[in-house]
Scaffold this active site. Structure first.
Site, PDB file in Angstrom:
ATOM      1  N   ASP A  60      70.194  37.445  61.532  1.00 43.98           N
ATOM      2  CA  ASP A  60      68.991  37.559  61.300  1.00 43.98           C
ATOM      3  C   ASP A  60      67.456  36.734  62.071  1.00 43.98           C
ATOM      4  OD1 ASP A  60      66.902  36.278  59.530  1.00 43.98           O
ATOM      5  OD2 ASP A  60      68.588  36.133  57.792  1.00 43.98           O
ATOM      6  N   VAL A  61      66.549  37.357  62.216  1.00 41.59           N
ATOM      7  CA  VAL A  61      65.478  37.009  63.409  1.00 41.59           C
ATOM      8  C   VAL A  61      65.119  35.395  63.069  1.00 41.59           C
ATOM      9  CG1 VAL A  61      65.006  39.085  64.165  1.00 41.59           C
ATOM     10  CG2 VAL A  61      63.499  38.115  62.224  1.00 41.59           C
ATOM     11  N   TYR A 153      51.031  37.554  53.276  1.00 37.37           N
ATOM     12  CA  TYR A 153      51.768  38.471  54.450  1.00 37.37           C
ATOM     13  C   TYR A 153      50.308  39.254  55.102  1.00 37.37           C
ATOM     14  CZ  TYR A 153      52.951  42.973  56.142  1.00 37.37           C
ATOM     15  OH  TYR A 153      53.255  44.154  56.608  1.00 37.37           O
ATOM     16  N   LYS A 157      50.662  38.691  59.225  1.00 41.38           N
ATOM     17  CA  LYS A 157      49.856  39.854  60.324  1.00 41.38           C
ATOM     18  C   LYS A 157      48.502  38.764  61.186  1.00 41.38           C
ATOM     19  CE  LYS A 157      53.835  41.859  59.427  1.00 41.38           C
ATOM     20  NZ  LYS A 157      54.709  42.649  60.868  1.00 41.38           N
ATOM     21  N   PRO A 183      49.633  49.249  61.684  1.00 48.19           N
ATOM     22  CA  PRO A 183      49.917  50.812  60.857  1.00 48.19           C
ATOM     23  C   PRO A 183      48.691  50.384  59.515  1.00 48.19           C
ATOM     24  CG  PRO A 183      52.288  49.440  62.142  1.00 48.19           C
ATOM     25  CD  PRO A 183      50.995  49.251  61.645  1.00 48.19           C
ATOM     26  N   GLY A 184      48.552  51.432  58.961  1.00 50.22           N
ATOM     27  CA  GLY A 184      48.453  51.496  57.359  1.00 50.22           C
ATOM     28  C   GLY A 184      49.476  51.497  56.625  1.00 50.22           C
ATOM     29  N   THR A 188      58.321  53.852  53.635  1.00 51.54           N
ATOM     30  CA  THR A 188      59.270  53.715  54.740  1.00 51.54           C
ATOM     31  C   THR A 188      59.860  52.184  52.827  1.00 51.54           C
ATOM     32  OG1 THR A 188      58.030  50.782  55.329  1.00 51.54           O
ATOM     33  CG2 THR A 188      58.293  53.149  56.534  1.00 51.54           C
ATOM     34  N   GLU A 189      60.597  51.619  53.546  1.00 56.77           N
ATOM     35  CA  GLU A 189      61.910  50.988  52.611  1.00 56.77           C
ATOM     36  C   GLU A 189      60.298  49.627  51.783  1.00 56.77           C
ATOM     37  OE1 GLU A 189      65.641  49.562  53.440  1.00 56.77           O
ATOM     38  OE2 GLU A 189      66.015  52.340  53.871  1.00 56.77           O
ATOM     39  N   PHE A 190      59.069  49.791  52.804  1.00 54.99           N
ATOM     40  CA  PHE A 190      58.534  48.469  52.674  1.00 54.99           C
ATOM     41  C   PHE A 190      57.624  48.074  51.152  1.00 54.99           C
ATOM     42  CE2 PHE A 190      53.666  46.882  52.666  1.00 54.99           C
ATOM     43  CZ  PHE A 190      54.170  46.160  53.572  1.00 54.99           C
TER      44      PHE A 190
HETATM   45  P1  NDP Z   1      61.621  48.777  56.033  1.00 57.04           P
HETATM   46  O1  NDP Z   1      61.964  48.002  55.189  1.00 57.04           O
HETATM   47  O2  NDP Z   1      61.930  50.010  56.076  1.00 57.04           O
HETATM   48  O3  NDP Z   1      62.406  48.053  57.740  1.00 57.04           O
HETATM   49  C1  NDP Z   1      62.421  46.438  57.644  1.00 57.04           C
HETATM   50  C2  NDP Z   1      63.063  46.550  58.575  1.00 57.04           C
HETATM   51  O4  NDP Z   1      63.147  44.692  58.926  1.00 57.04           O
HETATM   52  C3  NDP Z   1      64.488  46.965  58.362  1.00 57.04           C
HETATM   53  O5  NDP Z   1      64.690  47.341  59.582  1.00 57.04           O
HETATM   54  C4  NDP Z   1      65.129  45.206  58.260  1.00 57.04           C
HETATM   55  O6  NDP Z   1      66.988  45.414  58.607  1.00 57.04           O
HETATM   56  C5  NDP Z   1      64.730  44.273  58.822  1.00 57.04           C
HETATM   57  N1  NDP Z   1      64.419  42.492  58.969  1.00 57.04           N
HETATM   58  C6  NDP Z   1      63.663  42.243  57.825  1.00 57.04           C
HETATM   59  N2  NDP Z   1      63.624  40.652  57.507  1.00 57.04           N
HETATM   60  C7  NDP Z   1      64.970  40.526  58.939  1.00 57.04           C
HETATM   61  C8  NDP Z   1      65.666  39.273  59.161  1.00 57.04           C
HETATM   62  N3  NDP Z   1      65.134  38.351  58.752  1.00 57.04           N
HETATM   63  N4  NDP Z   1      65.696  39.649  60.009  1.00 57.04           N
HETATM   64  C9  NDP Z   1      65.893  40.731  61.293  1.00 57.04           C
HETATM   65  N5  NDP Z   1      65.986  41.972  60.569  1.00 57.04           N
HETATM   66  C10 NDP Z   1      65.131  42.050  59.343  1.00 57.04           C
HETATM   67  O7  NDP Z   1      59.999  48.222  56.501  1.00 57.04           O
HETATM   68  P2  NDP Z   1      58.975  48.931  57.890  1.00 57.04           P
HETATM   69  O8  NDP Z   1      60.323  50.040  58.821  1.00 57.04           O
HETATM   70  O9  NDP Z   1      57.996  49.999  56.798  1.00 57.04           O
HETATM   71  O10 NDP Z   1      58.175  47.647  58.264  1.00 57.04           O
HETATM   72  C11 NDP Z   1      58.554  47.327  59.886  1.00 57.04           C
HETATM   73  C12 NDP Z   1      57.275  46.418  60.641  1.00 57.04           C
HETATM   74  O11 NDP Z   1      56.030  47.762  59.800  1.00 57.04           O
HETATM   75  C13 NDP Z   1      56.818  44.865  59.479  1.00 57.04           C
HETATM   76  O12 NDP Z   1      57.138  44.136  59.789  1.00 57.04           O
HETATM   77  C14 NDP Z   1      56.117  45.438  58.646  1.00 57.04           C
HETATM   78  O13 NDP Z   1      55.314  44.289  57.412  1.00 57.04           O
HETATM   79  C15 NDP Z   1      55.195  46.260  59.842  1.00 57.04           C
HETATM   80  N6  NDP Z   1      54.597  47.324  58.486  1.00 57.04           N
HETATM   81  C16 NDP Z   1      55.020  48.654  57.741  1.00 57.04           C
HETATM   82  C17 NDP Z   1      53.944  48.959  57.502  1.00 57.04           C
HETATM   83  C18 NDP Z   1      54.150  49.968  55.843  1.00 57.04           C
HETATM   84  O14 NDP Z   1      53.024  50.343  55.418  1.00 57.04           O
HETATM   85  N7  NDP Z   1      55.411  50.374  55.955  1.00 57.04           N
HETATM   86  C19 NDP Z   1      52.270  49.115  57.466  1.00 57.04           C
HETATM   87  C20 NDP Z   1      51.853  48.004  58.326  1.00 57.04           C
HETATM   88  C21 NDP Z   1      53.036  47.258  59.199  1.00 57.04           C
HETATM   89  P3  NDP Z   1      67.746  44.004  57.325  1.00 57.04           P
HETATM   90  O15 NDP Z   1      67.431  44.452  55.764  1.00 57.04           O
HETATM   91  O16 NDP Z   1      69.003  45.386  57.771  1.00 57.04           O
HETATM   92  O17 NDP Z   1      67.418  43.162  58.223  1.00 57.04           O
HETATM   93  C1  8X3 Z   2      51.468  47.306  55.520  1.00 58.62           C
HETATM   94  C2  8X3 Z   2      49.967  47.907  55.890  1.00 58.62           C
HETATM   95  O1  8X3 Z   2      48.763  48.068  53.732  1.00 58.62           O
HETATM   96  O2  8X3 Z   2      50.399  47.612  52.804  1.00 58.62           O
HETATM   97  O3  8X3 Z   2      51.734  46.309  56.200  1.00 58.62           O
HETATM   98  O4  8X3 Z   2      49.165  46.228  53.941  1.00 58.62           O
HETATM   99  S1  8X3 Z   2      49.465  47.158  53.774  1.00 58.62           S
END
Ligand code: NDP
Ligand code: 8X3
Length: 253
Positions: A60-61, A153, A157, A183-184, A188-190
């Site tokens: 865990d980071v 959030y 960022k 990114p916008g 994903t699972e975001f």
């Molecule tokens: P996902 O939820 O699909 O993936 C997030 C990843 O982060 C997972 O692999 C998860 O792994 C890991 N993670 C989360 N918390 C921890 C932790 N405490 N320690 C280690 N690993 C962690 O999201 P995205 O791929 O979309 O997001 C990736 C990045 O991009 C993030 O920083 C997000 O804020 C950013 N982002 C996303 C956008 C979007 O719209 N999707 C747009 C802009 C930015 P696990 O749970 O296995 O630990």
């Molecule tokens: C994720 C992009 O616009 O959903 O970082 O906050 S937004």
């Protein structure tokens, strides 16, 4: 010589797509994340590309001591990290500032800001020692501008954007490239994480929008990493064609 990339948060979304993209192009890959079973599955998939090596690190980071110890105890052959992708991150909740859940705030700041710093603090010295490297920080357009209820959030960022500029300056003399990717909307699972597993709410985020995919971001990262050594993309904002900023979407009805 085969290059090595380390990706935090490789169990889903951008991180997983980036691991696959670089594996296809012959990189040795260090994948990290909290979900061990997903790391195991991905490791198998990456190895199926042949010729490359894969190392899974399950941590865990947010855990400062663990991050430091995992990197310090890397086998020598894995210490030559050429590219670090600081990707692990999340949004949790969407609430007014007077109504926010402070545990959600802690999770975002601890992961997106402090976690990114802990990993960088452990990996950057390895790059400095070799006088080469490329660090990618995954920020967001939410760090460039603010939207209603995005408060913490967005702040986390913005910190990633600011830290990327500082890293670039501090590591300039060490021949280390730093690229901030903002990114916008990307499907994903975001959104599922932000809305704590509420599938309907998560789907609505992308309604009427041809959102970015994780592969789009992986392609952009690969492009930046593949440029000649004297070229550094410092800051890259990527949105769907239907999104002009955090507050400007054009949704098809
Ligand atoms: P996902 O939820 O699909 O993936 C997030 C990843 O982060 C997972 O692999 C998860 O792994 C890991 N993670 C989360 N918390 C921890 C932790 N405490 N320690 C280690 N690993 C962690 O999201 P995205 O791929 O979309 O997001 C990736 C990045 O991009 C993030 O920083 C997000 O804020 C950013 N982002 C996303 C956008 C979007 O719209 N999707 C747009 C802009 C930015 P696990 O749970 O296995 O630990
Ligand atoms: C994720 C992009 O616009 O959903 O970082 O906050 S937004």
């Amino acid at each position: 010589m085969t290059k090595t990339i380390m990706i935090t948060g490789a169990t889903a979304g951008f991180g997983k797509a980036t691991a696959l993209r670089f594996a296809k192009n012959g990189y040795n890959i260090i994948i990290t994340g909290r979900r061990k079973e997903r790391l195991d599955e991905l490791e198998k998939e990456l190895l199926s590309y042949g010729k490359i090596k894969v190392l899974s690190l399950n941590f865990d980071v947010r855990k400062k001591e663990e991050v430091a110890s995992v990197i310090e105890n890397l086998p020598a052959e894995w210490k030559s990290i050429d590219i670090l992708i600081n990707n692990a991150g999340l949004a949790v909740g969407l609430s007014r500032i007077d109504d926010g859940i402070t545990d959600d705030w802690d999770r975002m700041i601890d992961t997106n800001v402090k976690g990114l710093l802990y990993v960088t603090r452990a990996v950057a010295p390895l790059m400095v020692a070799r006088n080469t490297g490329h660090i990618f920080n995954i920020g967001s357009i939410a760090g460039k501008d603010n939207y209603e209820n995005g408060n913490v959030y967005c702040a986390s960022k913005s910190a990633v954007d600011s830290l990327s500029k500082s890293m670039r300056i501090d590591l300039l003399r060490n021949n280390i490239r730093v690229t901030h990717i903002a990114p916008g909307m990307a499907e994903t699972e975001f959104a599922l994480v932000r809305f704590k597993g509420d599938v309907e709410k998560a789907k609505n985020v992308y309604k009427g929008i041809d959102a970015l995919t994780a592969d789009d971001i992986a392609d952009a990262i690969y492009y930046c990493a593949s440029l000649p050594a004297h070229v550094c993309i410092n800051d890259l904002v990527i949105t769907p064609t239907q999104q002009a900023g955090v507050n400007h979407n054009y949704r098809r009805v």
